[in-house]
Design a protein around this motif. Structure first.
Motif, short mmCIF file in Angstrom:
data_model
loop_
_atom_site.label_atom_id
_atom_site.label_comp_id
_atom_site.label_asym_id
_atom_site.label_seq_id
_atom_site.Cartn_x
_atom_site.Cartn_y
_atom_site.Cartn_z
N SER A 60 0.82 -1.21 0.00
CA SER A 60 0.00 0.00 0.00
C SER A 60 0.86 1.26 0.00
O SER A 60 1.99 1.26 0.47
CB SER A 60 -0.92 0.01 1.22
OG SER A 60 -0.15 0.01 2.41
N ALA A 61 0.29 2.32 -0.54
CA ALA A 61 0.93 3.63 -0.56
C ALA A 61 -0.10 4.69 -0.21
O ALA A 61 -1.27 4.60 -0.62
CB ALA A 61 1.54 3.93 -1.93
N ARG A 62 0.33 5.70 0.54
CA ARG A 62 -0.58 6.79 0.94
C ARG A 62 0.23 8.10 0.91
O ARG A 62 1.24 8.22 1.60
CB ARG A 62 -1.14 6.54 2.34
CG ARG A 62 -2.08 7.63 2.86
CD ARG A 62 -2.46 7.34 4.30
NE ARG A 62 -3.33 8.36 4.86
CZ ARG A 62 -4.66 8.27 4.91
NH1 ARG A 62 -5.26 7.19 4.44
NH2 ARG A 62 -5.39 9.23 5.44
N LEU A 63 -0.21 9.03 0.11
CA LEU A 63 0.44 10.34 0.02
C LEU A 63 -0.51 11.41 0.54
O LEU A 63 -1.64 11.53 0.06
CB LEU A 63 0.84 10.66 -1.43
CG LEU A 63 1.41 12.06 -1.66
CD1 LEU A 63 2.76 12.22 -0.94
CD2 LEU A 63 1.56 12.36 -3.15
N THR A 64 -0.04 12.15 1.53
CA THR A 64 -0.79 13.30 2.04
C THR A 64 -0.12 14.56 1.50
O THR A 64 0.99 14.92 1.91
CB THR A 64 -0.81 13.32 3.57
OG1 THR A 64 -1.34 12.09 4.05
CG2 THR A 64 -1.65 14.47 4.10
N ALA A 65 -0.78 15.20 0.55
CA ALA A 65 -0.20 16.37 -0.13
C ALA A 65 -1.33 17.35 -0.43
O ALA A 65 -1.73 17.55 -1.57
CB ALA A 65 0.50 15.94 -1.42
N GLY A 66 -1.86 17.97 0.64
CA GLY A 66 -3.06 18.78 0.50
C GLY A 66 -4.26 17.85 0.53
O GLY A 66 -5.02 17.83 1.48
N SER A 67 -4.42 17.07 -0.52
CA SER A 67 -5.41 15.98 -0.53
C SER A 67 -4.70 14.68 -0.18
O SER A 67 -3.47 14.62 -0.10
CB SER A 67 -6.05 15.87 -1.92
OG SER A 67 -6.75 17.06 -2.25
N THR A 68 -5.46 13.63 0.03
CA THR A 68 -4.89 12.31 0.32
C THR A 68 -5.05 11.42 -0.90
O THR A 68 -6.16 11.29 -1.45
CB THR A 68 -5.59 11.67 1.53
OG1 THR A 68 -5.36 12.48 2.69
CG2 THR A 68 -5.04 10.27 1.80
N TYR A 69 -3.95 10.80 -1.31
CA TYR A 69 -3.93 9.95 -2.49
C TYR A 69 -3.59 8.52 -2.03
O TYR A 69 -2.61 8.31 -1.31
CB TYR A 69 -2.88 10.43 -3.50
CG TYR A 69 -3.11 11.85 -3.95
CD1 TYR A 69 -3.81 12.14 -5.11
CD2 TYR A 69 -2.61 12.92 -3.20
CE1 TYR A 69 -4.01 13.45 -5.53
CE2 TYR A 69 -2.80 14.24 -3.61
CZ TYR A 69 -3.50 14.49 -4.77
OH TYR A 69 -3.71 15.79 -5.18
#
Length: 221
Positions: free
Chosen positions: A160-169
């Motif tokens: 799994s991958a989770r990017l928090t960059a303003g929104s969450t991807y």
């Protein structure tokens, strides 16, 4: 008479001590021992005893392990596994190599943390990247190193991958067979939900304070 009684008692004690040391007399038994060598054939040496076979579930043997040995009445020994210490061992930190296809990024004043837990040939790995004000992002698709090369097998490994960059991807990581680095993919749009490799601008343009989290379980070589 006294001499005879003393001699009889001494002989009895000698026989008793010999019996205590003979597995064929005392029957099956177990004891603790300290590992002094881990051999390439899967056995261990412990307390001066060479070539002790290990139970299948005694993985990742290390010199210094305090182990439980079981002994059959025939005298054969089997290493059951290490004894639990004060607490379960923590996950192990490792240095994550964050690279890109064309120009490598540099974390500078950000942080990138990797930790893993190994059980036999199964490795659980987790990575956390927090970008900083001086972080540079390079060019091209990203790769993130794992602590051990994956098994040279037919299958690949997904996590799994989770990017928090303003929104969450929300995305995935993929580790190929016989590989030491994994890539992260994220959807390029909501509809259709196709995916593309992570880069400095996908799924979002990276900036200070963004957080990337990756997790994967895979088989090591």
């Amino acid at each position: 008479m006294t001499v005879h009684r003393d001699l009889a008692w001494a002989l009895k004690r000698q026989a008793q001590r010999a019996g205590e040391q003979a597995p064929s007399v005392r029957g099956a038994d177990w004891r603790l021992a300290t590992v002094t060598a881990v051999n390439s054939n899967g056995t261990v040496d412990a307390d001066g005893i060479p070539g002790i076979r290990r139970a299948e579930f005694y993985r990742n043997a290390l010199v210094g392990d305090v182990i439980a040995l079981t002994q059959a009445s025939s005298g054969n020994l089997l290493a059951l596994g290490r004894m639990l210490s004060v607490a379960d061992p923590p996950w192990v930190p490792y240095n994550v190599a964050w690279t890109a296809a064309t120009t490598n990024p540099s974390v500078v004043n950000g942080t990138i943390t990797g930790r893993y837990s190994l059980f036999g040939k199964t490795c659980h790995v987790s990575i956390r990247l927090v970008t900083g004000s001086s972080t540079t992002y390079g060019t091209g698709n990203y790769l993130f190193s794992v602590p051990f090369t994956s098994a040279n097998d037919i299958v690949e490994y997904q996590g799994s991958a989770r990017l928090t960059a303003g929104s969450t991807y929300i995305g995935q990581v993929l580790l190929s067979a016989n590989s030491s680095s994994m890539n992260a993919t994220f959807p390029t749009s909501a509809t259709p939900a196709t995916a593309a490799n992570m880069s400095p601008t996908a799924p979002a343009t990276l900036a200070s304070g963004h957080i990337l989290r990756l997790g994967l379980t895979y088989q090591i070589a």
